[in-house]
Design a protein around this motif. Structure first.
Motif, PDB file in Angstrom:
ATOM      1  N   PHE A 272     -64.411 -23.863  22.362  1.00  0.00           N
ATOM      2  CA  PHE A 272     -65.554 -22.956  22.280  1.00  0.00           C
ATOM      3  C   PHE A 272     -65.269 -21.735  21.423  1.00  0.00           C
ATOM      4  CE2 PHE A 272     -67.753 -25.516  25.130  1.00  0.00           C
ATOM      5  CZ  PHE A 272     -66.952 -25.839  26.199  1.00  0.00           C
ATOM      6  N   PHE A 275     -68.004 -19.889  19.147  1.00  0.00           N
ATOM      7  CA  PHE A 275     -69.118 -19.102  19.652  1.00  0.00           C
ATOM      8  C   PHE A 275     -68.925 -17.591  19.545  1.00  0.00           C
ATOM      9  CE2 PHE A 275     -71.899 -22.428  21.045  1.00  0.00           C
ATOM     10  CZ  PHE A 275     -71.069 -23.517  21.170  1.00  0.00           C
ATOM     11  N   GLU A 324     -61.563 -11.591  35.217  1.00  0.00           N
ATOM     12  CA  GLU A 324     -62.764 -12.364  35.509  1.00  0.00           C
ATOM     13  C   GLU A 324     -63.993 -11.740  34.877  1.00  0.00           C
ATOM     14  OE1 GLU A 324     -61.806 -14.404  39.792  1.00  0.00           O
ATOM     15  OE2 GLU A 324     -62.972 -12.569  39.693  1.00  0.00           O
ATOM     16  N   VAL A 325     -64.108 -10.425  35.060  1.00  0.00           N
ATOM     17  CA  VAL A 325     -65.268  -9.737  34.498  1.00  0.00           C
ATOM     18  C   VAL A 325     -65.301  -9.938  32.990  1.00  0.00           C
ATOM     19  CG1 VAL A 325     -66.378  -7.514  34.167  1.00  0.00           C
ATOM     20  CG2 VAL A 325     -65.272  -8.025  36.324  1.00  0.00           C
ATOM     21  N   VAL A 328     -66.517 -13.493  32.087  1.00  0.00           N
ATOM     22  CA  VAL A 328     -67.923 -13.746  32.359  1.00  0.00           C
ATOM     23  C   VAL A 328     -68.828 -12.944  31.428  1.00  0.00           C
ATOM     24  CG1 VAL A 328     -69.736 -13.531  34.059  1.00  0.00           C
ATOM     25  CG2 VAL A 328     -67.515 -14.363  34.747  1.00  0.00           C
ATOM     26  N   LEU A 331     -68.824 -14.268  27.996  1.00  0.00           N
ATOM     27  CA  LEU A 331     -69.626 -15.488  27.936  1.00  0.00           C
ATOM     28  C   LEU A 331     -71.100 -15.142  27.786  1.00  0.00           C
ATOM     29  CD1 LEU A 331     -69.541 -18.620  28.369  1.00  0.00           C
ATOM     30  CD2 LEU A 331     -69.884 -18.178  30.773  1.00  0.00           C
ATOM     31  N   ILE A 332     -71.565 -14.229  28.618  1.00  0.00           N
ATOM     32  CA  ILE A 332     -72.990 -13.891  28.583  1.00  0.00           C
ATOM     33  C   ILE A 332     -73.348 -13.229  27.260  1.00  0.00           C
ATOM     34  CG2 ILE A 332     -74.828 -12.561  29.660  1.00  0.00           C
ATOM     35  CD1 ILE A 332     -73.428 -12.772  32.277  1.00  0.00           C
ATOM     36  N   ASN A 335     -73.060 -15.466  23.923  1.00  0.00           N
ATOM     37  CA  ASN A 335     -74.062 -16.513  23.834  1.00  0.00           C
ATOM     38  C   ASN A 335     -75.483 -15.970  23.827  1.00  0.00           C
ATOM     39  OD1 ASN A 335     -72.578 -19.074  23.721  1.00  0.00           O
ATOM     40  ND2 ASN A 335     -71.667 -18.288  25.588  1.00  0.00           N
ATOM     41  N   ALA A 336     -75.700 -14.825  24.470  1.00  0.00           N
ATOM     42  CA  ALA A 336     -77.034 -14.235  24.426  1.00  0.00           C
ATOM     43  C   ALA A 336     -77.382 -13.822  23.001  1.00  0.00           C
ATOM     44  CB  ALA A 336     -77.112 -13.039  25.367  1.00  0.00           C
ATOM     45  N   ILE A 338     -76.276 -15.270  20.287  1.00  0.00           N
ATOM     46  CA  ILE A 338     -76.584 -16.490  19.542  1.00  0.00           C
ATOM     47  C   ILE A 338     -77.972 -17.001  19.926  1.00  0.00           C
ATOM     48  CG2 ILE A 338     -75.856 -18.847  19.071  1.00  0.00           C
ATOM     49  CD1 ILE A 338     -73.056 -18.067  19.710  1.00  0.00           C
ATOM     50  N   LEU A 339     -78.274 -16.936  21.210  1.00  0.00           N
ATOM     51  CA  LEU A 339     -79.576 -17.409  21.682  1.00  0.00           C
ATOM     52  C   LEU A 339     -80.704 -16.629  21.019  1.00  0.00           C
ATOM     53  CD1 LEU A 339     -80.774 -19.397  23.722  1.00  0.00           C
ATOM     54  CD2 LEU A 339     -80.844 -17.538  25.371  1.00  0.00           C
ATOM     55  N   ALA A 341     -80.635 -15.132  18.164  1.00  0.00           N
ATOM     56  CA  ALA A 341     -80.758 -15.512  16.757  1.00  0.00           C
ATOM     57  C   ALA A 341     -81.432 -16.872  16.605  1.00  0.00           C
ATOM     58  CB  ALA A 341     -79.376 -15.537  16.108  1.00  0.00           C
TER      59      ALA A 341
ATOM     60  N   VAL B 139     -76.572 -23.410  24.113  1.00  0.00           N
ATOM     61  CA  VAL B 139     -76.240 -21.989  24.200  1.00  0.00           C
ATOM     62  C   VAL B 139     -76.893 -21.364  25.425  1.00  0.00           C
ATOM     63  CG1 VAL B 139     -76.467 -19.788  23.017  1.00  0.00           C
ATOM     64  CG2 VAL B 139     -75.943 -21.816  21.718  1.00  0.00           C
ATOM     65  N   VAL B 143     -75.298 -19.169  28.578  1.00  0.00           N
ATOM     66  CA  VAL B 143     -75.781 -17.872  29.063  1.00  0.00           C
ATOM     67  C   VAL B 143     -76.095 -17.954  30.546  1.00  0.00           C
ATOM     68  CG1 VAL B 143     -77.589 -16.134  28.843  1.00  0.00           C
ATOM     69  CG2 VAL B 143     -76.747 -17.274  26.826  1.00  0.00           C
ATOM     70  N   PHE B 154     -69.321 -11.723  41.412  1.00  0.00           N
ATOM     71  CA  PHE B 154     -69.198 -10.302  41.634  1.00  0.00           C
ATOM     72  C   PHE B 154     -70.182  -9.730  42.636  1.00  0.00           C
ATOM     73  CE2 PHE B 154     -66.325 -10.833  38.465  1.00  0.00           C
ATOM     74  CZ  PHE B 154     -66.871 -11.183  37.245  1.00  0.00           C
TER      75      PHE B 154
END
Lengths: 350, 413
Positions: A272, A275, A324-325, A328, A331-332, A335-336, A338-339, A341, B139, B143, B154
């Motif tokens: 990945f 991304f 962890e934070v 995560v 990731l958000i 990808n957000a 890219i989404l 765009a 994608v 998300v 969390f």
């Protein structure tokens, strides 16, 4: 006042918002205890250098008309092969990095060529095919790493005697070799000048090349193929050139990434990796049809700084584990971007 | 004079070739599976039993992909959102300790509105990303996965989202308070709730006490197990090694009903609308179909089915990997559909059934087969990944190829 408005419009309101957000986060970070702004700044700079060339690698692909190169893992894997060969032949320090890049280039050239020929047959669907081609190659290479004929003890799994380790620590070998060149500390912030200089140099070269005849031909082939054709440009060839260049830069970028990171991560790690690079490019203002070196440079600076600084702050606020934070939120956010765009209506060139 | 209604004289051989060409991938996989079964040395009875379980839990997830394909939206990788909706339903149910079938139904009821909202959002996004639905789906899946992890890593268990069942929360190193769901959550209250309603089991029969060594070898008895009683259906003798088979009848009934509903759907006006949009959006629009709205409906159906599918999947397995169970749902389901002969533009129930079957046979036999052939045991998982990614890559390339060929043929030279 009008002059100011013009500058603001050039920068773009979205980007302006992000810069303001960045500054705000910087200030908040400075106020929070347990977080050192200098450390955060040093981290940001290192990460910019780490990802820089990988993001630059996306530019030729967009410029030649192939859209966002989600098949970046193909070039990344070539870079990994080069990095491993460098260790296998016992190269250290600067020669280690140079060796890795030199070994990687022929692989990147050949696989890039094959990839380009594939993409040429699927024009219009490059993003999906590239994504899955990248996944497939990473999976095949995972099988390859298991049976690879490497012999160096640093690479081989200690128990089995055959097969490469999933993660190879190169701190003793050539990690930081480029980072350390000319690095200095200023006001407590570590500037990894070497890798940043490499990034800027590559960006400059790419920009200059874009102004040469070959580079311009490629750019025109991407934005306006008919015009390019009428100028006598072999659009097909330019397309292949763009993808091959993208793959080679990805391979070199991977070598930079590994030496900066201090570890070589094999098997499913590259799956990945396209991304975050794509997200960075998009954040810099690029679209699926148009990207310049400036987009890449600005994008990687904003993206990496944003994440590096905001994440420790976020994890403090959430009372969560930083790792962890980080994972995560990264990731958000990536990808957000890219989404966003992907869902913008764009003028599709025929 | 020949009328134009006469069938063109296409030779038998030509037609067989055409059928073969259209079904290249399933045939290829059938061959690979045969090789795999042979080299793995696993007995048919074991394969059969394992397959029954796998089919029962995976069919609905693959079924969820059919409607978007027919509606021209391509392979819906955003089924992950449906899977996550289903998981949220199960989390709520386990949190409140509701047992059995009631628990499953409540889980479905909780998951339904979430799945619908997810479907509407996904559908709207797909409408904005016309022509790029598949990559957008991938994608978007990431998300959504990130948001899901954010909430459950969390926020769950803290004062923001209080959870009654403390066992579900992770302990964390001092000085942090416990927060976030555990990595694996036992679904004991609802485990096999659907399966156990009615099972037909074939198990080796224990020889009776009065039979002195003359018990028929490999005798097995078939029983029908309901959750309230057990009935003997008889004894049979199998020539082979011992047979062990557990068929969860109600689960398969649910699958059959859902398949039937999909078939019925395609006979309604809505189903025909899906097909029209799938063939040509412009013509459909001109014909008066609200293309945007119909596409959103198609996605909603897909995601709701995925939620149900994930609930069925998890009730069979019995434990939920909170953060991993849904991750590969999209990619695996798509791979299964493609293996069965489905493509970006064509998918039917037969592809779902055949594909899930072949895919799981391969997943089952490949580790042992690879070990027997190559002698390395660690390749299996990468081989599995390669199969999943490679076959979809091939299908995407073929689809793009055909699209360009058709476009070239249609346009004037």
């Amino acid at each position: 006042m009008k002059h100011l408005k013009k500058i603001l419009a050039t920068i773009g309101y979205a980007r302006l918002l992000i810069i303001v957000f960045l500054v705000a986060v910087f200030i908040v970070a400075g106020r929070m205890e347990g977080l050192s702004v200098q450390e955060l700044a040093s981290s940001s700079l290192t990460r910019i250098g780490m990802w820089g060339i990988l993001v630059l690698a996306l530019v030729p692909a967009v410029q030649c008309g192939a859209g966002l190169n989600f098949g970046l893992p193909i070039g990344i894997v070539c870079g990994l092969v080069g990095a491993l060969m460098s260790i296998e032949y016992g190269l250290n320090g600067l020669s280690g990095v140079a060796g890795a890049a030199l070994f990687a280039i022929p692989f990147a050239l050949s696989t890039g060529l094959l990839f380009a020929l594939l993409l040429r047959r699927v024009r219009g669907h490059e993003m999906m095919v590239g994504t899955y081609a990248g996944f497939s190659i990473v999976s095949i290479m995972s099988i390859f790493w298991v049976v690879a004929p490497f012999k160096s003890s640093k690479l081989i799994l200690p128990m089995a005697g055959k097969g490469v380790r999933p993660t190879i620590d190169i701190t003793g070998l050539y990690a930081g070799a480029i980072d350390r060149i000319g690095s200095f500390k200023l006001a407590g912030v570590l500037f990894p000048t070497g890798v940043l200089a490499a990034f800027i140099a590559t960006a400059a070269l790419l920009w200059l090349w874009g102004r040469t005849r070959a580079g311009s031909s490629m750019r025109w082939s991407g934005t306006n193929p008919r015009f390019a054709l009428s100028c006598g440009v072999r659009v097909d060839r330019m397309y292949i050139l763009g993808i091959v260049l993208s793959t080679i830069l990805a391979a070199i970028g991977t070598v930079m990434y590994c030496q900066s990171f201090g570890r070589i991560q094999l098997y499913t790690a590259p799956l990945f990796m396209a991304f975050p690079a794509v997200a960075a490019l998009l954040l810099g203002g690029a679209t699926t049809q148009r990207a310049t070196v400036a987009h890449a440079v600005i994008g990687v600076i904003l993206f990496q700084t944003l994440l590096t600084i905001a994440l420790p702050v976020a994890s403090e606020l959430l009372q969560g584990d930083v790792n962890e934070v980080t994972e995560v939120v990264r990731l958000i956010v990536s990808n957000a971007i890219i989404l966003y765009a992907l869902t913008r209506r764009e003028r599709v060139s025929t | 004079m020949t009328t134009s209604n006469e069938r063109p004289a296409v030779s038998r051989a030509r037609r067989t070739l055409a059928v073969l060409e259209a079904n290249v991938i399933p045939i290829f996989f059938f061959a690979i599976c045969s090789v795999g079964v042979y080299y793995s040395g696993i007995s048919w009875s074991y394969i059969a039993n394992d397959l029954v379980g796998r089919l029962a839990r995976d069919l609905v997830l693959v079924l969820a992909l059919v409607v978007p394909v027919v509606a021209g939206l391509g392979l819906n990788f955003a089924v992950v959102l449906g899977a996550m909706a289903g998981q949220v339903g199960l989390i709520v149910v386990v949190n409140h300790g509701v047992h059995g079938l009631r628990g499953l139904l409540i889980a479905a009821a909780v998951a339904l509105p979430i799945a619908l909202i997810a479907g509407i959002v996904t559908g709207r996004l797909f409408n904005k990303a016309r022509g790029r639905e598949m990559i957008t789906g991938i994608v978007l899946g990431f998300v959504a996965n990130g948001i899901y992890q954010f909430i459950f890593l969390f926020l769950a268990g803290t004062s923001l989202i209080p959870m009654g069942n403390a066992e579900m929360i992770r302990p964390r190193p001092f000085p942090m308070e416990p927060a976030g769901l555990r990595n694996t959550v036992d679904l004991d209250p609802v485990k096999s709730a659907l399966d156990n309603i009615f099972k037909i089991t074939a198990a080796p029969a224990a020889p009776g006490p009065d039979v002195s060594g003359t018990a028929a070898p490999n005798a097995f008895e078939v029983t029908a197990q309901f959750s309230w009683a057990k009935f003997d259906l008889g004894r049979m003798n199998s020539g082979e090694s011992s047979v062990y088979l557990e068929i969860p009848v109600v689960t398969f009934l649910v699958v059959a009903v859902l398949c039937g509903l999909i078939l019925l759907l395609f006979r309604t006006k809505l189903g025909q609308d899906f097909r029209s949009i799938g063939q040509d959006q412009h013509v459909a629009e001109v014909a008066g179909i609200n293309v945007n709205r119909t596409r959103v409906i198609a996605i909603c159906i897909s995601i709701v089915l995925a939620a149900i599918g994930q609930i069925m999947f998890l009730q069979e397995i019995g434990t939920m990997n909170t953060y991993n169970s849904h991750e590969q749902v999209g990619m695996y389901a798509v791979a299964a559909l493609v293996i069965g002969g489905g493509t970006v533009s064509r998918a039917g129930i037969r592809h779902v059934l055949l594909g899930t079957l072949l895919f799981h046979v391969l997943l089952l036999v490949s580790p042992r087969a690879l070990f027997n052939i190559i002698g390395r045991g660690d390749i299996a998982e990468y081989f599995r990944a390669f199969v999943v990614y490679g076959i979809v890559a091939v299908s995407l390339v073929v689809h793009a190829w055909q699209g360009r060929r058709r476009a070239k043929a249609a346009s004037p030279p």
